[in-house]
Design a protein around this motif. Structure first.
Motif, PDB file in Angstrom:
ATOM      1  N   ARG A 137      27.843  48.453  32.440  1.00  0.00           N
ATOM      2  CA  ARG A 137      27.608  47.335  32.862  1.00  0.00           C
ATOM      3  C   ARG A 137      27.494  47.442  34.545  1.00  0.00           C
ATOM      4  N   ASP A 138      26.016  46.033  35.491  1.00  0.00           N
ATOM      5  CA  ASP A 138      26.432  46.220  36.886  1.00  0.00           C
ATOM      6  C   ASP A 138      27.194  45.704  36.838  1.00  0.00           C
ATOM      7  N   THR A 139      28.060  45.939  37.513  1.00  0.00           N
ATOM      8  CA  THR A 139      29.455  45.262  37.962  1.00  0.00           C
ATOM      9  C   THR A 139      29.593  43.933  39.178  1.00  0.00           C
ATOM     10  N   HIS A 140      28.128  43.744  39.597  1.00  0.00           N
ATOM     11  CA  HIS A 140      28.001  42.603  40.641  1.00  0.00           C
ATOM     12  C   HIS A 140      26.343  42.396  39.931  1.00  0.00           C
ATOM     13  N   LEU A 446      31.564  31.512  30.003  1.00  0.00           N
ATOM     14  CA  LEU A 446      32.757  31.133  30.329  1.00  0.00           C
ATOM     15  C   LEU A 446      33.828  31.948  30.502  1.00  0.00           C
ATOM     16  N   PHE A 447      33.605  33.863  30.540  1.00  0.00           N
ATOM     17  CA  PHE A 447      34.226  34.748  30.112  1.00  0.00           C
ATOM     18  C   PHE A 447      33.253  35.224  31.287  1.00  0.00           C
ATOM     19  N   GLU A 448      31.922  34.867  31.889  1.00  0.00           N
ATOM     20  CA  GLU A 448      31.380  35.681  32.549  1.00  0.00           C
ATOM     21  C   GLU A 448      31.021  35.640  33.768  1.00  0.00           C
ATOM     22  N   SER A 449      31.663  34.440  34.288  1.00  0.00           N
ATOM     23  CA  SER A 449      30.724  34.129  35.494  1.00  0.00           C
ATOM     24  C   SER A 449      31.568  34.312  36.629  1.00  0.00           C
ATOM     25  N   GLY A 450      32.025  35.819  36.602  1.00  0.00           N
ATOM     26  CA  GLY A 450      32.736  35.861  38.108  1.00  0.00           C
ATOM     27  C   GLY A 450      31.565  37.525  38.331  1.00  0.00           C
ATOM     28  N   ASN A 451      31.662  37.613  40.272  1.00  0.00           N
ATOM     29  CA  ASN A 451      30.911  38.692  40.319  1.00  0.00           C
ATOM     30  C   ASN A 451      31.032  39.684  40.158  1.00  0.00           C
ATOM     31  N   THR A 452      31.927  39.690  40.292  1.00  0.00           N
ATOM     32  CA  THR A 452      32.809  41.758  39.759  1.00  0.00           C
ATOM     33  C   THR A 452      33.012  42.174  37.932  1.00  0.00           C
ATOM     34  N   ILE A 453      33.416  43.114  37.565  1.00  0.00           N
ATOM     35  CA  ILE A 453      34.218  42.970  36.136  1.00  0.00           C
ATOM     36  C   ILE A 453      35.330  43.105  36.563  1.00  0.00           C
ATOM     37  N   THR A 454      36.827  42.634  37.766  1.00  0.00           N
ATOM     38  CA  THR A 454      37.862  42.648  37.741  1.00  0.00           C
ATOM     39  C   THR A 454      37.377  40.821  37.326  1.00  0.00           C
ATOM     40  N   ARG A 456      36.043  39.005  36.101  1.00  0.00           N
ATOM     41  CA  ARG A 456      35.478  38.213  34.557  1.00  0.00           C
ATOM     42  C   ARG A 456      36.493  38.769  33.965  1.00  0.00           C
ATOM     43  N   GLU A 457      37.751  39.989  34.445  1.00  0.00           N
ATOM     44  CA  GLU A 457      38.524  40.323  33.047  1.00  0.00           C
ATOM     45  C   GLU A 457      39.811  39.581  33.395  1.00  0.00           C
ATOM     46  N   THR A 458      39.698  38.814  34.549  1.00  0.00           N
ATOM     47  CA  THR A 458      40.837  37.809  35.081  1.00  0.00           C
ATOM     48  C   THR A 458      40.442  36.538  34.406  1.00  0.00           C
ATOM     49  N   LEU A 459      39.073  36.274  34.617  1.00  0.00           N
ATOM     50  CA  LEU A 459      38.807  34.725  33.755  1.00  0.00           C
ATOM     51  C   LEU A 459      39.194  34.738  32.651  1.00  0.00           C
ATOM     52  N   GLU A 460      38.093  35.980  31.795  1.00  0.00           N
ATOM     53  CA  GLU A 460      39.023  35.831  30.528  1.00  0.00           C
ATOM     54  C   GLU A 460      40.544  35.640  29.696  1.00  0.00           C
ATOM     55  N   ALA A 490      36.660  30.589  38.497  1.00  0.00           N
ATOM     56  CA  ALA A 490      34.856  30.299  38.659  1.00  0.00           C
ATOM     57  C   ALA A 490      33.845  29.979  39.725  1.00  0.00           C
ATOM     58  N   GLY A 491      34.335  28.734  40.307  1.00  0.00           N
ATOM     59  CA  GLY A 491      33.929  28.616  41.274  1.00  0.00           C
ATOM     60  C   GLY A 491      32.888  27.326  40.706  1.00  0.00           C
ATOM     61  N   THR A 492      32.687  26.306  42.171  1.00  0.00           N
ATOM     62  CA  THR A 492      31.657  24.822  41.975  1.00  0.00           C
ATOM     63  C   THR A 492      29.928  25.355  42.246  1.00  0.00           C
ATOM     64  N   PRO A 493      29.018  25.674  41.916  1.00  0.00           N
ATOM     65  CA  PRO A 493      29.369  26.167  40.899  1.00  0.00           C
ATOM     66  C   PRO A 493      29.158  26.595  40.563  1.00  0.00           C
ATOM     67  N   PRO A 494      29.666  27.789  38.885  1.00  0.00           N
ATOM     68  CA  PRO A 494      29.824  29.404  38.348  1.00  0.00           C
ATOM     69  C   PRO A 494      28.645  29.727  38.651  1.00  0.00           C
TER      70      PRO A 494
END
Length: 506
Positions: A137-140, A446-454, A456-460, A490-494
């Protein structure tokens, strides 16, 4: 595949006509996913090639073929299951019949699959074989898509090199090719030369106006300083006009300026209506129960389809649906509104003790309805049956989670996305909750609001950790703490709408 979400599955008899049906159904879901154009094309090609290979060359023949598409945090998985003879593609080499150019043993189809996939896996079981084709999957975050229309090869290559690192770029030679491209693809901006054979830039813009898609931002490029050309371009309402030769910084500045202005104007025009629709889609939960309590919070990006929660109660039974409408543009918000209104009516005419029945009706009706079939949603429906039992059913939605004994377990309820196939059936799954246990429902933002895979994993990991460590706190207190973690990471807004809903026994 334990952490993957089922998006699509279909079983068909082993005929060449079935391959066409499977490909069409798969194409429909791929059109609505945030997936790179080339990966979509590879996925469809691999599906056709391998299914055809099974039908023509499996010994003994397979009775049927099942095609599934799943999404994990890092990968897209195309899974093809058959009941024919074992034929491991990992141990075969490509072989082509020189006279007929047809498959022979390994087959030309296998060569294609190996070339365009990131990874392939094969498993032979006593009753069936499973072939899994995988892409990263695209990481960005997906970049704005620009269509570059330029007939001079050297100029096209130069402009492409200027902008390729900041944008997704597609290139065509002239206006006619651009119109063909735009029949099947969407773009955020068109950059077009004016003087071109076949169809020039001004004619392209005029054709787009006739198609009523002239709202796409447009930048003209030209070597001409002719007043007539400039006047014709201005009357078409283009967003910028650059005279060749063009420097990299000049082109990038123009693109950023045009996109920013377009987004500002577009969002300003839609804000008032958008807000009214957003208010209408706010969760509406009517849980009148002596035995259950729930709490939820959501975060909205202010654009796109968004998440919503609906519920209805009758004779002591409450049914609840968490839905996530796909899409990241303003039009998706209108489809959310249409879906929410339709589902409210559907819930009034469905057995509230059977959540799978609601999803089945929704899917079959969406398949036939012209408006609802324009977009897709994921959904998790649950019914509060009695003092201890919750019955649930899912359609392309992230797995619900069960918090108990200081651990978090996935509830493996899954089904294909609604509206893809006729006569789709869903299954109910019952779970019994004890005191101090909780069920967690989420949307994938909720888990996929990060810009990169890393990210997203940290968020989850952080959210799952806090779901466990707050399990003994009052429901609303736990929810506040978990969403504080989400906001911080995730930041505001996510990047995506996100919803978290917690359920427990009183």
């Amino acid at each position: 595949m334990t952490d993957s979400i089922l998006l699509f599955t279909s079983t068909q008899s082993s005929t060449l006509e079935s391959v066409r049906i499977l490909r069409q159904s798969l194409s429909k879901i791929l059109d609505h996913l945030d997936i790179k154009i080339n990966i979509k094309q590879y996925c469809l090609l691999c599906c056709s090639e391998w299914c055809t290979n099974i039908i023509l060359h499996s010994t003994p023949p397979s009775n049927d073929i099942t095609v599934s598409l799943r999404k994990s945090k890092k990968k897209w998985l195309l899974i093809i299951k058959d009941s024919g003879g074992t034929w491991n593609p990992l141990t075969h080499h490509t072989a082509i019949n020189d006279n007929t150019n047809a498959l022979k043993g390994g087959g030309y189809g296998l060569h294609i699959i190996k070339t365009i996939s990131d990874e392939i896996l094969y498993q032979s079981l006593p009753t069936h074989n499973i072939f899994t084709i995988i892409w990263e999957r695209d990481t960005h975050r997906i970049k704005p898509h620009i269509l570059l229309v330029e007939d001079q090869k050297s100029q096209r290559a130069l402009f492409h090199s200027y902008i390729k690192h900041q944008f997704t770029v597609s290139s065509v030679n002239d206006g006619k090719q651009a119109l063909t491209f735009l029949k099947n693809e969407t773009v955020d901006l068109i950059i077009s030369d004016i003087q071109m054979p076949e169809m020039n830039g001004i004619e392209l813009r005029q054709h787009l106006e006739k198609r009523k898609i002239s709202s796409i931002p447009f930048i003209f490029l030209s070597q001409s300083q002719d007043e007539t050309v400039l006047h014709d371009a201005a009357t078409l309402g283009i967003d910028d006009y650059l005279t060749k030769p063009i420097q990299k910084e000049q082109l990038l500045n123009s693109i950023h300026r045009v996109l920013a202005r377009f987004n500002q104007v577009y969002h300003a025009l839609s804000q008032q209506v958008n807000q009214k629709i957003t208010d209408t889609l706010l969760p509406q939960i009517n849980l009148k129960s002596k035995h259950w309590r729930l709490a939820f919070q959501q975060r909205n990006t202010g654009r796109g389809g968004g998440d919503f929660v609906l519920s209805t109660s009758d004779n002591g039974i409450t049914q609840l649906l968490v839905a996530d409408v796909m899409g990241h543009d303003e039009s998706a918000k209108f489809f959310s509104y249409a879906y929410a209104g339709y589902i409210r009516g559907l819930m009034q005419n469905t057995d509230l003790t059977q959540p799978a029945q609601l999803l089945t009706k929704l899917s079959n009706n969406a398949y036939k309805d012209q408006l609802l079939s324009q977009t897709m949603l994921t959904g998790c429906c649950l019914s509060f049956i009695n003092t201890n039992t919750i019955k649930l059913s899912c359609a392309g939605h992230p797995y619900p989670m069960h918090i108990h004994h200081k651990k978090l377990d996935l509830i493996k309820a899954e089904g294909t996305l609604p509206g893809l196939l006729p006569h789709t059936e869903y299954n109910n799954l019952s779970i019994t909750l004890k005191k101090n246990e909780r069920i967690v429902l989420i949307t994938d933002g909720l888990f996929e609001s990060g810009n990169t895979i890393t990210e997203r994993e940290t968020l989850e990991c952080a959210i799952k950790k806090h779901l466990i460590i707050t399990a003994n706190l009052p429901l609303n207190v736990a929810l506040d703490k978990i969403m504080q973690v989400f906001d911080a990471l995730a930041g505001t807004p996510p990047n995506d709408d996100a919803l978290l809903l917690l359920i427990e026994k009183k």
